[in-house]
Scaffold this active site. Structure first.
Site, short mmCIF file in Angstrom:
data_model
loop_
_atom_site.label_atom_id
_atom_site.label_comp_id
_atom_site.label_asym_id
_atom_site.label_seq_id
_atom_site.Cartn_x
_atom_site.Cartn_y
_atom_site.Cartn_z
N TYR A 143 18.11 80.69 -21.46
CA TYR A 143 17.03 81.96 -21.31
C TYR A 143 16.20 82.32 -22.56
CZ TYR A 143 16.22 86.73 -20.90
OH TYR A 143 15.51 88.00 -20.76
N GLY A 172 11.03 95.11 -7.21
CA GLY A 172 11.62 95.88 -6.29
C GLY A 172 12.85 96.35 -7.01
N ASN A 228 7.53 89.44 -14.37
CA ASN A 228 8.58 90.32 -14.83
C ASN A 228 9.60 89.66 -14.50
OD1 ASN A 228 10.28 92.68 -15.38
ND2 ASN A 228 10.44 92.29 -12.94
#
Length: 253
Positions: free
Chosen positions: A157, A19, A93
């Protein structure tokens, strides 16, 4: 949109973080192909769903979910299959590239970071593969070129990014007999609103563009076409691969 992937029409697609940012562009892109899209994110996406319904005449299915809650994530995938039809495509994602000093990372931060950036990817793949078993399907895992460049300032990450690529290779081998394709996509520095607000400075952007072959910034829409290609039967014999969309940073280094 420069290409139509006719086989995506009517397919059920599930996107994590669908979104906002790159995820919103992906939802938009799949809906434009006539696919049915379900997605999760933590913040309310009602306004975005209204926008997509007005644009495409089809409303995406939004499920509020923190993807670090594996039970909730699996339930959202199952709910999407129930509401929209058997799952055909999973796009992992959602991620969080919060900057951190390696010497200051504690176990709590490490576990949180890996839960978002790697653990959720694996268990979403597991749930999707179980749903696709006997029918086949496609999984696209978003990685990043950050780990290829040895970027400092967010070691947790980049570790997860490398893990995503390795996991993709292994799952492609394991799920292949079930006709489930698994590929990874590694974007470069995409200029999402979050990136512009938190990390983009004139100096940093200039330095990054100097590394790119193509001297233009990447927008979220620039990775949509590659994702649609990987999700489509156009790439039906492509699995276990990593596709890079970075304007030529990796090849130029």
């Amino acid at each position: 949109m420069t290409a139509t992937f006719h086989d995506l029409r009517g397919k059920t697609v599930f996107i994590t973080g669908g979104g906002s940012g790159i995820g919103a562009a992906l939802t938009d892109g799949f809906l434009a192909q006539g696919a049915k899209v379900g997605f999760v994110q933590r913040s309310d996406a009602s306004a975005f769903c209204d926008e997509m319904e007005g644009k495409h005449g089809t409303r995406p299915l939004f499920v509020a979910c923190d993807i670090t809650d594996m039970h909730a994530l699996k339930a959202a995938i199952a709910h999407t299959g129930t509401e929209l039809g058997p799952l055909d495509v999973l796009v992992n994602n959602a991620a969080n590239d919060k900057r951190h000093d390696a010497l200051e990372v504690d176990e709590g931060f490490w576990d949180w970071s890996q839960a978002i950036n790697l653990k959720a990817y694996f268990f979403a793949c597991q749930a999707a593969a179980a749903a696709m078993r006997g029918r086949g399907g496609v999984i696209v895992n978003f990685s990043s070129i950050s780990y290829m460049m040895g970027q400092a300032g967010y070691a947790s990450y980049t570790t997860a990014n490398g893990g995503i690529t390795a996991m993709t290779h292994s799952l492609a081998r394991e799920f292949g007999p079930e006709k489930i394709r698994v590929n990874a996509l590694a974007p470069g520095w995409v200029m999402t609103q979050k990136q512009r607000e938190m990390w983009v400075t004139e100096e940093a952007l200039e330095a990054h563009l100097a590394k790119q072959c193509l001297k233009e910034t990447l927008a979220p829409e620039d990775v949509v076409g590659a994702t649609l290609f990987l999700a489509s039967d156009t790439s039906r014999m492509m699995t276990g691969q990593l596709m890079v969309v970075d304007g030529g940073v990796v090849s130029a280094r």
